[in-house]
Write a protein that holds these residues in place. Structure first.
Motif, PDB file in Angstrom:
ATOM      1  N   VAL A   1       0.649  -0.714  -0.114  1.00 10.76           N
ATOM      2  CA  VAL A   1       0.281   0.046  -0.256  1.00 10.76           C
ATOM      3  C   VAL A   1       0.830   1.182  -0.160  1.00 10.76           C
ATOM      4  CG1 VAL A   1      -1.670   1.298   0.985  1.00 10.76           C
ATOM      5  CG2 VAL A   1      -1.417  -1.300   1.275  1.00 10.76           C
ATOM      6  N   LEU A   2       0.585   2.267  -0.932  1.00 13.57           N
ATOM      7  CA  LEU A   2       1.268   3.580  -0.890  1.00 13.57           C
ATOM      8  C   LEU A   2       0.165   4.455  -0.203  1.00 13.57           C
ATOM      9  CD1 LEU A   2       3.692   5.344  -2.045  1.00 13.57           C
ATOM     10  CD2 LEU A   2       1.891   5.455  -3.868  1.00 13.57           C
ATOM     11  N   PHE A   3       0.059   5.367   0.561  1.00 15.23           N
ATOM     12  CA  PHE A   3      -1.094   5.764   1.375  1.00 15.23           C
ATOM     13  C   PHE A   3      -0.859   7.103   0.946  1.00 15.23           C
ATOM     14  CE2 PHE A   3      -0.054   2.499   4.797  1.00 15.23           C
ATOM     15  CZ  PHE A   3      -1.225   2.357   5.165  1.00 15.23           C
ATOM     16  N   GLU A   4      -2.130   7.640   0.522  1.00 17.08           N
ATOM     17  CA  GLU A   4      -1.985   9.390   0.820  1.00 17.08           C
ATOM     18  C   GLU A   4      -1.871   9.982   1.075  1.00 17.08           C
ATOM     19  OE1 GLU A   4      -5.661   9.669  -1.175  1.00 17.08           O
ATOM     20  OE2 GLU A   4      -4.902   8.557  -3.592  1.00 17.08           O
ATOM     21  N   GLU A   5      -0.777  10.195   1.771  1.00 18.86           N
ATOM     22  CA  GLU A   5      -0.225  11.474   3.634  1.00 18.86           C
ATOM     23  C   GLU A   5       1.337  11.494   2.527  1.00 18.86           C
ATOM     24  OE1 GLU A   5      -0.523  13.701   5.191  1.00 18.86           O
ATOM     25  OE2 GLU A   5      -2.107  12.884   5.964  1.00 18.86           O
ATOM     26  N   ARG A   6       1.417  12.913   3.470  1.00 21.58           N
ATOM     27  CA  ARG A   6       2.965  13.527   3.261  1.00 21.58           C
ATOM     28  C   ARG A   6       3.533  13.821   5.180  1.00 21.58           C
ATOM     29  NH1 ARG A   6       1.166  15.082  -2.297  1.00 21.58           N
ATOM     30  NH2 ARG A   6       2.813  13.819  -3.889  1.00 21.58           N
ATOM     31  N   PHE A   7       4.852  13.612   4.635  1.00 21.11           N
ATOM     32  CA  PHE A   7       5.149  14.848   6.379  1.00 21.11           C
ATOM     33  C   PHE A   7       6.646  15.149   6.073  1.00 21.11           C
ATOM     34  CE2 PHE A   7       2.657  11.486   8.757  1.00 21.11           C
ATOM     35  CZ  PHE A   7       2.674  12.875   9.935  1.00 21.11           C
ATOM     36  N   LEU A   8       6.956  16.103   6.386  1.00 22.66           N
ATOM     37  CA  LEU A   8       8.171  16.745   6.519  1.00 22.66           C
ATOM     38  C   LEU A   8       8.842  16.488   7.640  1.00 22.66           C
ATOM     39  CD1 LEU A   8       9.683  19.729   5.397  1.00 22.66           C
ATOM     40  CD2 LEU A   8       8.390  20.174   7.484  1.00 22.66           C
ATOM     41  N   ILE A   9      10.115  16.106   6.993  1.00 23.40           N
ATOM     42  CA  ILE A   9      11.438  16.137   8.616  1.00 23.40           C
ATOM     43  C   ILE A   9      12.269  16.959   8.408  1.00 23.40           C
ATOM     44  CG2 ILE A   9      13.262  15.040   8.660  1.00 23.40           C
ATOM     45  CD1 ILE A   9      12.602  12.038   7.538  1.00 23.40           C
ATOM     46  N   ALA A  10      12.483  17.871   8.603  1.00 21.38           N
ATOM     47  CA  ALA A  10      12.954  18.654   9.344  1.00 21.38           C
ATOM     48  C   ALA A  10      13.943  18.494  10.857  1.00 21.38           C
ATOM     49  CB  ALA A  10      12.488  20.384   9.696  1.00 21.38           C
ATOM     50  N   ASP A  11      16.129  18.643  10.375  1.00 12.49           N
ATOM     51  CA  ASP A  11      16.393  18.366  11.039  1.00 12.49           C
ATOM     52  C   ASP A  11      17.328  20.112  11.378  1.00 12.49           C
ATOM     53  OD1 ASP A  11      16.999  15.464  11.229  1.00 12.49           O
ATOM     54  OD2 ASP A  11      18.633  15.280  10.639  1.00 12.49           O
ATOM     55  N   ILE A  12      16.863  20.072  12.608  1.00  6.96           N
ATOM     56  CA  ILE A  12      17.851  22.027  13.186  1.00  6.96           C
ATOM     57  C   ILE A  12      18.899  21.637  13.715  1.00  6.96           C
ATOM     58  CG2 ILE A  12      15.415  22.525  12.309  1.00  6.96           C
ATOM     59  CD1 ILE A  12      14.776  22.719  15.508  1.00  6.96           C
ATOM     60  N   GLU A  13      19.145  22.584  14.110  1.00  5.34           N
ATOM     61  CA  GLU A  13      20.625  22.727  14.984  1.00  5.34           C
ATOM     62  C   GLU A  13      19.860  24.229  16.023  1.00  5.34           C
ATOM     63  OE1 GLU A  13      25.380  23.848  15.753  1.00  5.34           O
ATOM     64  OE2 GLU A  13      24.911  24.099  13.895  1.00  5.34           O
ATOM     65  N   MET A  14      20.176  23.345  16.942  1.00  5.69           N
ATOM     66  CA  MET A  14      19.760  24.332  18.235  1.00  5.69           C
ATOM     67  C   MET A  14      20.169  24.286  19.906  1.00  5.69           C
ATOM     68  SD  MET A  14      15.462  24.019  19.125  1.00  5.69           S
ATOM     69  CE  MET A  14      14.962  22.631  19.364  1.00  5.69           C
ATOM     70  N   GLN A  15      20.396  25.488  20.402  1.00  7.74           N
ATOM     71  CA  GLN A  15      20.454  24.959  22.116  1.00  7.74           C
ATOM     72  C   GLN A  15      19.444  24.751  22.487  1.00  7.74           C
ATOM     73  OE1 GLN A  15      23.478  24.842  22.889  1.00  7.74           O
ATOM     74  NE2 GLN A  15      24.812  24.661  21.089  1.00  7.74           N
ATOM     75  N   ALA A  16      19.237  24.144  23.656  1.00  6.27           N
ATOM     76  CA  ALA A  16      18.225  23.453  23.594  1.00  6.27           C
ATOM     77  C   ALA A  16      17.896  22.983  24.531  1.00  6.27           C
ATOM     78  CB  ALA A  16      16.937  23.415  23.213  1.00  6.27           C
ATOM     79  N   ASP A  17      17.569  22.466  25.800  1.00  8.92           N
ATOM     80  CA  ASP A  17      17.642  21.814  27.012  1.00  8.92           C
ATOM     81  C   ASP A  17      16.249  20.115  26.817  1.00  8.92           C
ATOM     82  OD1 ASP A  17      14.999  23.269  27.736  1.00  8.92           O
ATOM     83  OD2 ASP A  17      15.594  23.753  29.943  1.00  8.92           O
ATOM     84  N   TYR A  18      15.522  20.047  26.262  1.00  7.06           N
ATOM     85  CA  TYR A  18      14.650  19.047  25.597  1.00  7.06           C
ATOM     86  C   TYR A  18      14.862  17.519  26.199  1.00  7.06           C
ATOM     87  CZ  TYR A  18      12.098  21.830  22.472  1.00  7.06           C
ATOM     88  OH  TYR A  18      10.787  23.382  21.632  1.00  7.06           O
TER      89      TYR A  18
ATOM     90  N   ILE B   1      12.696  16.756  13.553  1.00  9.13           N
ATOM     91  CA  ILE B   1      11.078  17.130  13.502  1.00  9.13           C
ATOM     92  C   ILE B   1      10.847  16.891  12.870  1.00  9.13           C
ATOM     93  CG2 ILE B   1       9.519  19.271  13.640  1.00  9.13           C
ATOM     94  CD1 ILE B   1      11.734  20.677  14.673  1.00  9.13           C
ATOM     95  N   ASP B   2       8.700  15.951  12.621  1.00  8.78           N
ATOM     96  CA  ASP B   2       8.214  15.818  11.718  1.00  8.78           C
ATOM     97  C   ASP B   2       6.998  16.530  11.713  1.00  8.78           C
ATOM     98  OD1 ASP B   2       9.234  12.281  11.184  1.00  8.78           O
ATOM     99  OD2 ASP B   2      10.367  13.356  11.938  1.00  8.78           O
ATOM    100  N   LEU B   3       6.642  17.292  10.618  1.00 10.73           N
ATOM    101  CA  LEU B   3       5.196  17.305  10.574  1.00 10.73           C
ATOM    102  C   LEU B   3       4.582  16.856   9.026  1.00 10.73           C
ATOM    103  CD1 LEU B   3       6.389  21.236  10.645  1.00 10.73           C
ATOM    104  CD2 LEU B   3       5.232  19.874  12.063  1.00 10.73           C
ATOM    105  N   GLN B   4       3.305  16.249  10.095  1.00  6.19           N
ATOM    106  CA  GLN B   4       2.282  15.884   8.747  1.00  6.19           C
ATOM    107  C   GLN B   4       1.525  16.758   7.740  1.00  6.19           C
ATOM    108  OE1 GLN B   4      -1.568  13.960  10.826  1.00  6.19           O
ATOM    109  NE2 GLN B   4      -1.939  13.134   9.101  1.00  6.19           N
ATOM    110  N   LEU B   5       1.609  16.950   6.319  1.00  3.58           N
ATOM    111  CA  LEU B   5       1.111  18.092   5.558  1.00  3.58           C
ATOM    112  C   LEU B   5       0.025  17.485   4.930  1.00  3.58           C
ATOM    113  CD1 LEU B   5       4.879  18.645   3.660  1.00  3.58           C
ATOM    114  CD2 LEU B   5       4.147  19.856   5.474  1.00  3.58           C
ATOM    115  N   GLY B   6      -0.093  16.349   4.456  1.00  6.92           N
ATOM    116  CA  GLY B   6      -1.276  16.104   4.324  1.00  6.92           C
ATOM    117  C   GLY B   6      -0.826  15.802   2.769  1.00  6.92           C
ATOM    118  N   TRP B   7      -1.976  14.965   1.872  1.00  5.06           N
ATOM    119  CA  TRP B   7      -1.813  14.767   0.128  1.00  5.06           C
ATOM    120  C   TRP B   7      -1.544  15.728  -0.072  1.00  5.06           C
ATOM    121  CZ3 TRP B   7       0.747  10.886  -1.653  1.00  5.06           C
ATOM    122  CH2 TRP B   7       0.539  10.171  -2.748  1.00  5.06           C
ATOM    123  N   ASP B   8      -2.461  16.771  -0.420  1.00  3.39           N
ATOM    124  CA  ASP B   8      -2.860  17.732  -1.125  1.00  3.39           C
ATOM    125  C   ASP B   8      -1.333  19.100  -0.978  1.00  3.39           C
ATOM    126  OD1 ASP B   8      -5.323  17.248  -2.016  1.00  3.39           O
ATOM    127  OD2 ASP B   8      -6.573  18.567  -0.076  1.00  3.39           O
TER     128      ASP B   8
END
Length: 518
Positions: free
Chosen positions: A197-214, A244-251
């Motif tokens: 199955v190929l699902f009709e959904e798209r996600f954005l992957i973003a790797d960011i560099e930042m100082q944080a204490d998560y 960070i992964d963000l759901q975008l939708g198929w459109d």
């Protein structure tokens, strides 16, 4: 960029100036799966040639979540400790609906294991460690800028045409391992394709560099206020990199969504500020597909060339390393003449079973994240609404069931219900402190009878490991029983177990394993 991408040297292969003798194994692809396969074969003294059309490690973090079992396999080929030392160790996952935490889990609640539940480490580091091990190993010939342009096979060999900067040459081998990724050129050349199955959904992957204490935890959001109506994921990586992964939708238009002017405002909403640097981005589509079979005579598919899944659950790279786990000892035995080629059918059976389990779990996660209108949407929304108030609903919130090794259905393997379920036949032998080290470090690479609280019979070709009973060994292997003997395969899988072992029964099971019948 934090990582320094240094190209590996191209060396003109001997096949350009004269005919090379046939090689036992050629591996296409110098990613984590291909190089790990070569190192595993080298553990059995089997030489191999790796060819790759590139000369750098993968660009971007790509696979980052390495499971406990993957780390145990990487440890067996010599890089597990380096991965743990460099990586971000975590075991807790938190799932939110909007701004409220509705569910959390602990993947490894007990102590006494060498490897942690999960380590976050960019794929380029894992590749770097593996490649360096391979370059230092005299049994591995690693050839960069060698692109396979033709594959044919006969009854007794596989024939390759390979293109280099200096021209084209040919190579022959007994077995070819296609570890060349989801878009596998070898698979295409052989006219093979995935089912699924190929699902009709798209996600954005973003790797960011930042100082944080998560904290070092997995954080997932359904319908967060910073990304309304969609889903989001946050993972911490080494070097102050955050995934960070963000759901975008198929459109969503992939080309438009790749633009920094679209990405940066989205990330600002997630982290609450603009003090970060984009390191790497990608747009991906959910897929849950596999080949009908992984063994095609003398061409064997391993990793993403054999199966692909949606990324939530970290089942891609981890599943590929479990392929290596199941294949290495069997292929080595065939090449050495210790086992018939039929034993490779057991690799096919076990790893298609494992792939189906991964696909099932990944498909369920995908449908929960991106439900179709109607019953799926109603169930998802009702579950999220209940989870904040009712404890029974929280485990039904599915943001990706994380990778664990499957338990193979070894129907012919003897079992005893009195012994702990976690060490049943088909499962990975549980690790534990043992002697002056770790149990799994004393298993693997050979067939072993693990004797606990009793003597083990002597079986030809099987080593005996007798250990003093520690509390961890007793809890994980005996439970309320006073003694037991476990037969552990070379891949550290429990093949059978007995409270009162009989030599002839164990010997018969060992024979069946080497003949590919069990």
């Amino acid at each position: 960029m934090p990582y320094d991408y240094k190209p590996f040297a191209y060396v003109a292969p001997p096949g350009l100036s004269g005919h090379e003798p046939r090689h036992p194994v050629i591996i296409v692809g110098a990613g984590p799966i291909g190089v790990a396969a070569a190192l595993e074969l080298a553990n059995y003294q089997i030489p191999s040639v790796i060819v790759d059309d590139n000369n750098v490690v993968s660009v971007g973090s790509r696979a980052i979540c390495w499971s406990k079992r993957a780390l145990e396999v990487l440890d067996r080929v010599g890089v597990g400790e380096a991965c743990v030392e460099k990586g971000v160790t975590w075991k807790v996952g938190r799932t939110h609906h909007r701004d409220e935490e509705v569910f959390n889990f602990d993947l490894l609640p007990e102590e006494g294991h060498k490897m942690p539940a999960f380590v976050n480490l960019q794929q380029y580091y894992v590749e770097e460690y593996l490649v360096q091990k391979a370059l230092d190993n005299p049994l591995i010939d690693l050839r960069f800028k060698n692109r396979v342009v033709g594959v044919t096979q006969t009854s007794d060999a596989v024939h390759l045409m390979i293109e280099t900067p200096d021209g084209v040459y040919s190579l022959d081998c007994d077995y070819l391992l296609a570890c060349d990724g989801a878009k596998s050129p070898v698979r295409t050349m052989m006219g093979l394709d995935f089912d699924g199955v190929l699902f009709e959904e798209r996600f954005l992957i973003a790797d960011i560099e930042m100082q944080a204490d998560y904290p070092s935890e997995r954080k997932f959001w359904f319908e967060p206020t910073f990304h309304p109506g969609q889903s989001a994921l946050l993972h911490k990586q080494p070097d102050n990199i955050y995934r960070i992964d963000l759901q975008l939708g198929w459109d969503a238009d992939p080309e438009e969504e790749r633009k920094p002017e679209k990405i940066i405002p989205r990330i600002e909403k997630v982290v609450g500020h603009s003090d970060f640097t984009l390191d790497w981005t990608s747009i991906y589509t959910f897929q849950c597909r596999r080949l009908g079979k992984f063994v095609h005579d003398r061409v064997i598919f391993v990793g993403d060339s054999a199966h692909v899944v949606s990324p939530f659950g970290a089942r891609g790279g981890n599943g590929g390393l479990q392929d290596v786990d199941a294949l290495g000892w069997r292929l080595a035995a065939v090449i050495d003449g210790r086992a018939p080629a039929a034993i490779l059918d057991r690799y096919d059976a076990e790893r298609t079973y494992g792939a189906d389990e991964n696909i099932l779990n990944s498909s369920r996660s995908t449908r929960f994240m991106s439900p179709e209108s109607g019953a799926e949407r109603w169930f998802r929304d009702a579950t999220l609404a209940l989870a904040g108030k009712a404890e029974f609903a929280r485990p039904m919130v599915n943001s990706g069931r994380l990778s664990v090794p499957c338990v193979y259905p070894l129907d012919a393997a003897p079992d005893d219900a009195q012994l702990p379920k976690g060490a049943r036949p088909g499962s990975v032998a549980p690790d534990a402190p043992a002697g002056n080290g770790w149990l799994l470090s004393q298993l693997g690479g050979r067939m072993v009878l693990l004797a606990l609280g009793c003597d083990a019979p002597q079986i030809d070709g099987v080593d005996v490991l007798a250990l003093d009973l520690t509390p961890d060994l007793r809890a994980r292997y005996l439970g309320d029983a006073e003694q037991a003997v476990y037969l552990i395969r070379p891949d550290q899988i429990v093949a059978g177990r007995w409270l009162a072992p009989a030599a002839e029964k164990i010997a018969m099971l060992v024979k069946d394993i080497w003949e590919g019948k069990a």
